[in-house]
Design an enzyme around this catalytic site. Structure first.
Site, mmCIF file in Angstrom:
data_model
loop_
_atom_site.group_PDB
_atom_site.id
_atom_site.type_symbol
_atom_site.label_atom_id
_atom_site.label_comp_id
_atom_site.label_asym_id
_atom_site.label_seq_id
_atom_site.Cartn_x
_atom_site.Cartn_y
_atom_site.Cartn_z
ATOM 1 N N LYS A 8 -14.173 0.119 -3.876
ATOM 2 C CA LYS A 8 -15.274 0.515 -2.987
ATOM 3 C C LYS A 8 -16.364 1.236 -3.778
ATOM 4 C CE LYS A 8 -12.457 1.188 1.165
ATOM 5 N NZ LYS A 8 -11.907 2.194 2.067
ATOM 6 N N GLU A 59 0.821 -1.216 0.000
ATOM 7 C CA GLU A 59 0.000 0.000 0.000
ATOM 8 C C GLU A 59 0.851 1.261 0.000
ATOM 9 O OE1 GLU A 59 -4.379 -0.942 1.954
ATOM 10 O OE2 GLU A 59 -3.017 0.324 3.075
ATOM 11 N N HIS A 107 8.521 -26.602 -1.388
ATOM 12 C CA HIS A 107 7.874 -27.740 -2.062
ATOM 13 C C HIS A 107 6.712 -27.288 -2.928
ATOM 14 C CE1 HIS A 107 10.192 -30.792 0.227
ATOM 15 N NE2 HIS A 107 10.358 -29.732 1.000
HETATM 16 O O1 PA5 Z 1 -3.764 0.972 5.893
HETATM 17 C C1 PA5 Z 1 -4.894 1.383 5.733
HETATM 18 O O2 PA5 Z 1 -5.163 2.576 5.843
HETATM 19 C C2 PA5 Z 1 -6.025 0.445 5.439
HETATM 20 O O3 PA5 Z 1 -5.612 -0.863 5.346
HETATM 21 C C3 PA5 Z 1 -7.049 0.517 6.559
HETATM 22 O O4 PA5 Z 1 -6.451 0.168 7.767
HETATM 23 C C4 PA5 Z 1 -8.234 -0.390 6.276
HETATM 24 O O5 PA5 Z 1 -8.821 -0.047 5.048
HETATM 25 C C5 PA5 Z 1 -9.262 -0.276 7.383
HETATM 26 O O6 PA5 Z 1 -9.675 1.040 7.536
HETATM 27 P P1 PA5 Z 1 -10.415 1.500 8.849
HETATM 28 O O7 PA5 Z 1 -9.511 1.309 9.995
HETATM 29 O O8 PA5 Z 1 -10.743 2.940 8.604
HETATM 30 O O9 PA5 Z 1 -11.654 0.642 8.967
#
Ligand code: PA5
Length: 445
Positions: free
Chosen positions: A420, A285, A306
């Site tokens: 989303k 990310e 394996h």
């Molecule tokens: O790293 C990030 O920002 C995302 O992985 C969020 O943690 C994830 O989408 C969950 O978001 P939230 O904590 O707002 O529910």
């Protein structure tokens, strides 16, 4: 130092002066990070978190963990992505991937809200039948669909079991300090809340209440975890020449520029499997944007030798490996010699099993090096909370510095919104009507 970089096997891939040549770029990236002059600078709270955290809240986390340990046989952790992976990774690494099945005096822990698959949800619901349970719902935004949906289900189950009033002893929310649906709902219902700091993004949040509460419920020493991170904060502020974290960031970048597109994180311990997932989110990310970034992947060896071993040895030369070399297992096993030796395995015996695992590791490192796969080694002292806190901080800082060297913002994730938008539109969320028609036409429905 609980984690050190070993570059011994990189000689045929990275020239003598190449690492030093990266020093100016990495030092500049680190300065940008520390000075807060780079992209996403508002999300650097994790950088000083190990020494600058809310001590009162830390005490409340410990108290809540004790309460859950005393009133519950099961803890349901609801969260996704950064609000899920760190806690699970730490618990499985520090305790065991078999944590729920082992004899212990702490609650079983199950994770929901990290997918939308109904069978799994039903199965976890069945696991709390007839057992006392609590819920820790974790969402920084407080609006993420997957955990919000799961929380709706488990909130009702808690209320049916303990009543509206009793629910206050069994529901704990970790979210923004002031904003969002989850915060409003928790205040209305009187749930105890914990804070995801504004300046800490989800994937950097394991050392906040997001990770610490479930980790403490599992019986892990969160003081030692924070101390490990604090030691890393100090050690990895050093100049490039003495800073393994910066050197690791440099090596990743050098290998990427030489055409490696994939980093494979490897450990010879199945307890590391969820840490692999945490690392994948952290780097994926943070770096995977603007058509750039190493693809983070992972393996557990010797298991995956394996299945993936053939590709790694002789397939497309896309990757390098980063091996987390854990020097000491939590518990060794002595292999007895057998008088008859019918299976011919006595050559492995009369020693601890960790020695056999180490020889597998050494042999594999040499084979993969010869196969053209650079081997970056991170030597980790042991499997303690202190070492894990140290490793977590090492990766977080290396990731941020790597991102700046790469020229991306390491702290945003704009690409996550696309799925989303489409999902909401297809589900008919108000406001998405126009998009719905267009998407349905594409799907032919
Ligand atoms: O790293 C990030 O920002 C995302 O992985 C969020 O943690 C994830 O989408 C969950 O978001 P939230 O904590 O707002 O529910």
């Amino acid at each position: 130092m609980a984690v050190t970089l070993n570059t011994k096997y990189l000689g045929s891939f990275i020239g003598k002066d190449e690492l030093g040549a990266m020093e100016p770029a990495v030092t500049a990236a680190a300065k940008t990070l520390h000075d807060g002059t780079g992209l996403g600078a508002d999300f650097r709270g994790w950088l000083t978190l190990p020494t600058d955290y809310d001590k009162d809240e830390f005490a409340r986390i410990k108290a809540a963990a004790k309460k859950i340990q005393s009133n519950s046989e099961v803890l349901i952790v609801i969260g996704i992505g950064g609000s899920y992976l760190g806690a699970r990774a730490a618990i499985e690494f520090l305790k065991s991937p078999l944590y729920n099945s082992l004899k212990k005096d702490t609650p079983d822990i199950y994770y929901v809200g990290n997918c939308i698959e109904p069978t799994y949800l039903n199965e976890v619901i069945s696991l709390v039948e007839g057992r006392d349970f609590s819920v820790n719902v974790i969402s920084k935004s407080g609006t993420t669909t997957e955990p919000a949906l799961a929380f709706r289900v488990f909130k009702r189950l808690v209320e049916e079991r303990y009543g509206k009033d009793g629910a206050k002893d069994h529901i704990f929310a970790t979210t923004d300090k002031a904003r969002g649906t989850l915060k409003e709902l928790s205040d209305t219902e009187g749930y105890e809340t914990f804070v995801v700091p504004d300046d800490v993004g989800g994937r950097f949040s394991v050392l906040t209440a997001v990770g610490l509460l479930p980790i403490a419920v599992a019986g892990c020493d969160i003081d030692a975890l924070m101390q490990g991170a604090a030691d890393a904060q100090r050690d990895f502020a050093a100049p490039f020449a003495e800073n393994d974290c910066y050197k690791y960031a440099a090596i990743r970048n050098i290998l990427n520029r030489k055409g490696k597109q994939v980093e494979m994180l490897v450990a010879y311990d199945p307890a590391f499997a969820l840490m692999n997932e945490w690392y994948k989110q952290l780097f994926g990310e943070s770096e995977g944007k603007d058509n750039k970034g190493l693809l983070p992947t992972s393996c557990i060896f010797s298991t995956d030798l394996h299945s993936m071993g053939q590709f790694i040895q002789q397939g497309s030369r896309l990757m390098f490996e980063t091996i987390v070399d854990i020097k000491k297992p939590k518990k060794d096993f002595f292999l007895e010699k057998d008088e008859a030796n019918l299976d011919g395995l006595n050559f492995l015996c009369g020693q601890n099993m960790s020695v056999v695992n180490r020889k597998a590791q050494e042999g594999t490192i040499l084979a993969h090096t010869e196969g053209g796969v650079p081997q970056v080694i991170l030597e980790m002292a042991d499997c303690t909370e202190h070492s894990l806190g140290y490793l977590i901080y090492f990766f977080e800082k290396a990731c941020a510095v790597s991102g700046y060297v790469l020229g991306v913002c390491p702290f945003d994730q704009p690409g996550v919104e696309s799925y989303k938008r489409n999902m909401f539109a297809l589900l008919g969320k108000p406001g998405y009507e126009e998009a719905k028609a267009g998407l349905e036409a594409k799907l032919g429905i």
